[in-house]
Design an enzyme around this catalytic site. Structure first.
Site, PDB file in Angstrom:
ATOM      1  N   LYS A   1      12.095  21.151  29.353  1.00  0.00           N
ATOM      2  CA  LYS A   1      11.973  19.697  29.479  1.00  0.00           C
ATOM      3  C   LYS A   1      13.244  18.994  29.021  1.00  0.00           C
ATOM      4  O   LYS A   1      13.767  18.119  29.720  1.00  0.00           O
ATOM      5  CB  LYS A   1      10.767  19.202  28.666  1.00  0.00           C
ATOM      6  N   SER A   2      13.743  19.349  27.832  1.00  0.00           N
ATOM      7  CA  SER A   2      14.954  18.712  27.322  1.00  0.00           C
ATOM      8  C   SER A   2      16.158  19.039  28.197  1.00  0.00           C
ATOM      9  O   SER A   2      17.026  18.182  28.423  1.00  0.00           O
ATOM     10  CB  SER A   2      15.220  19.142  25.877  1.00  0.00           C
TER      11      SER A   2
ATOM     12  N   MET B   1       5.673  24.061  25.814  1.00  0.00           N
ATOM     13  CA  MET B   1       6.872  24.469  25.084  1.00  0.00           C
ATOM     14  C   MET B   1       7.607  25.546  25.886  1.00  0.00           C
ATOM     15  O   MET B   1       6.993  26.464  26.422  1.00  0.00           O
ATOM     16  CB  MET B   1       6.489  25.021  23.718  1.00  0.00           C
TER      17      MET B   1
ATOM     18  N   ASP C   1      13.226  11.633  25.960  1.00  0.00           N
ATOM     19  CA  ASP C   1      12.859  13.011  25.631  1.00  0.00           C
ATOM     20  C   ASP C   1      11.753  13.005  24.582  1.00  0.00           C
ATOM     21  O   ASP C   1      11.615  12.043  23.811  1.00  0.00           O
ATOM     22  CB  ASP C   1      14.078  13.778  25.114  1.00  0.00           C
ATOM     23  N   GLU C   2      10.956  14.083  24.546  1.00  0.00           N
ATOM     24  CA  GLU C   2       9.819  14.197  23.622  1.00  0.00           C
ATOM     25  C   GLU C   2       8.893  12.980  23.754  1.00  0.00           C
ATOM     26  O   GLU C   2       8.477  12.360  22.764  1.00  0.00           O
ATOM     27  CB  GLU C   2      10.303  14.348  22.175  1.00  0.00           C
ATOM     28  N   ALA C   3       8.574  12.654  24.992  1.00  0.00           N
ATOM     29  CA  ALA C   3       7.801  11.436  25.273  1.00  0.00           C
ATOM     30  C   ALA C   3       6.381  11.497  24.730  1.00  0.00           C
ATOM     31  O   ALA C   3       5.712  10.463  24.635  1.00  0.00           O
ATOM     32  CB  ALA C   3       7.773  11.185  26.782  1.00  0.00           C
TER      33      ALA C   3
ATOM     34  N   CYS D   1      -1.303  30.893  28.930  1.00  0.00           N
ATOM     35  CA  CYS D   1      -2.288  30.432  29.897  1.00  0.00           C
ATOM     36  C   CYS D   1      -3.595  30.177  29.143  1.00  0.00           C
ATOM     37  O   CYS D   1      -3.780  30.655  28.015  1.00  0.00           O
ATOM     38  CB  CYS D   1      -2.491  31.463  31.009  1.00  0.00           C
TER      39      CYS D   1
ATOM     40  N   CYS E   1       1.262  37.144  30.085  1.00  0.00           N
ATOM     41  CA  CYS E   1       0.485  37.918  31.061  1.00  0.00           C
ATOM     42  C   CYS E   1       0.980  37.707  32.487  1.00  0.00           C
ATOM     43  O   CYS E   1       0.525  38.384  33.411  1.00  0.00           O
ATOM     44  CB  CYS E   1      -0.998  37.547  30.980  1.00  0.00           C
TER      45      CYS E   1
ATOM     46  N   CYS F   1       3.097  32.535  31.065  1.00  0.00           N
ATOM     47  CA  CYS F   1       2.511  33.182  29.887  1.00  0.00           C
ATOM     48  C   CYS F   1       3.001  34.645  29.847  1.00  0.00           C
ATOM     49  O   CYS F   1       3.557  35.159  30.825  1.00  0.00           O
ATOM     50  CB  CYS F   1       0.988  33.107  29.993  1.00  0.00           C
TER      51      CYS F   1
END
Length: 276
Positions: A98-99, A94, A169-171, A264, A229, A227
């Site tokens: 990607k989109s 997330m 998208d959202e494959a 992570c 961190c 992440c």
């Protein structure tokens, strides 16, 4: 004197004989040497042409690209070079854009005058059932894929429109059968397919659609993000209303930043243990 009178006639006869000899010699060479050679060459060319015709076939796409059919499979060529399409899987957690990458890819193809079929599974309704939306503000209308839809049949029925590329998208919400149908489109129609989605759920388990993409995709690329961190995020950590990491529940739960955070594996593991 009589001899001298005959000389011109003799000379004329000799010239005629020589010309006839040349004619017959040339005719002999033409009939018994040149013609058989030409016939052999033409026969070889016909055989080769027949092989190529059976292999490539002949057609032209609506966009003017040279095409061919390999045993029923549509192949596109550009400037005489065969363009072999591939099934691509671009995955990330997330927040890894990607989109946005899907919409950028669509824009790049359309900028070159190509037609793009943008699709998404019906399971994703966060920002509208028939729309691909990115957190950076980009959005485009998209066709919705139902679970029982046969993508190969739909694409075949729309062949007159001749899409140059398919973007999903959202494959991760695809059914494994959908992935297999996209694979068939790539192989039989030589149309590239780009799939963008998650690799794993909040428990680090593969989605069924993503698992099949890993098995069938020609190219797999990770879209990276970080992440908190500073390490590479690889887990879609699900959080509850109090911000605690959740490790139990249904695999499918739609949500954005209020429900998921990229982490992570180390941070996810530590927070999972501390909050149990």
């Amino acid at each position: 004197q009589s001899i001298f009178r005959l000389l011109p006639r003799v000379k004329s006869v000799i010239n005629k004989v020589i010309s006839n000899l040349n004619f017959w010699w040339v005719s002999f060479c033409y009939i018994f040497v040149i013609l058989p050679s030409l016939d052999s060459i033409l026969l070889l060319m016909k055989k080769e042409s027949k092989k190529q015709k059976n292999f490539w076939g002949e057609c032209h796409s609506p966009r003017g690209l040279d095409c061919g059919i390999i045993t029923g499979k549509l192949r596109r060529r550009s400037k005489g070079v065969l363009c072999m399409a591939k099934l691509y899987f671009r995955y990330g957690v997330m927040g890894s854009s990607k989109s946005a990458q899907a919409l950028i890819t669509k824009f790049n193809y359309e900028e070159q005058g190509m037609r793009v079929w943008l699709i998404k599974p019906a399971a994703d309704t966060r920002y509208g059932a028939d729309k691909v939306y990115s957190r950076i503000g980009l959005e485009q209308p998209a066709d919705v894929i139902d679970d029982d839809m046969d993508l190969y049949e739909v694409f075949r029925d729309r062949e007159r429109e001749f899409y140059d590329v398919i973007i999903v998208d959202e494959a991760q919400f695809l059914q494994p059968a959908h992935v297999e149908q996209l694979r068939e489109i790539v192989d039989y129609y030589n149309v590239p397919v780009f799939c963008f989605g998650l690799r794993t759920d909040f428990r680090t388990r593969l989605f069924p659609g993503s698992a099949r993409l890993f098995e069938l995709a020609d190219s797999v690329t990770e879209l990276k993000t970080v992440c908190t961190c500073g390490g590479k995020a690889m887990v879609n950590a699900r959080i509850d209303a109090e911000g605690r990491v959740v490790t139990e529940g249904e695999q499918f739960l739609l949500g954005g930043n209020e429900s998921y955070r990229p982490m992570c594996y180390k941070c996810w593991k530590l927070k999972s243990k501390s909050e149990k």
